[in-house]
Design a protein around this motif. Structure first.
Motif: not given
Length: 107
Positions: A35-60
């Motif tokens: 993995l990239d070092s930035k990815t490991v640092v980012k993963r260590r900060r998170r509390t969950t193993t799920q991917d973070a949502g990307m993109g806009p939130t659905p709205a009308s």
């Protein structure tokens, strides 16, 4: 059994847990999991193993938040079909379309 993955594949949940919980040094984890070092640092900060949502939130694009709330408040206690809700709400929200109402109920 070794699982082969392409270079841009997301890490598996097992690898994510390992990078979060393992106290090994950053270069060790980077080399071990490829993995990239930035990815490991980012993963260590998170509390969950799920991917973070990307993109806009659905709205009308048609309905405001207040008008969406009116539609949902009408639908929940009555549980009326989509067309009945549409005809009843068009007096309050004149530009309401069947598609916009359907998408809101789906969300």
């Amino acid at each position: 059994m070794v699982q082969l993955r392409h270079g841009s594949a997301h890490p598996t949940p097992a690898v994510r847990r390992t990078t979060q919980r393992n106290q090994a040094s950053l270069p060790t984890l980077v080399q071990r999991h490829g993995l990239d070092s930035k990815t490991v640092v980012k993963r260590r900060r998170r509390t969950t193993t799920q991917d973070a949502g990307m993109g806009p939130t659905p709205a009308s694009a048609v309905l405001t938040v207040a008008k969406e709330a009116i539609a949902v408040a009408f639908r929940l206690p009555t549980l009326r079909p989509l067309d009945d809700c549409l005809y009843a709400l068009q007096a309050t929200i004149p530009h309401l379309s069947r598609l916009a109402l359907h998408r809101r109920f789906q969300r």
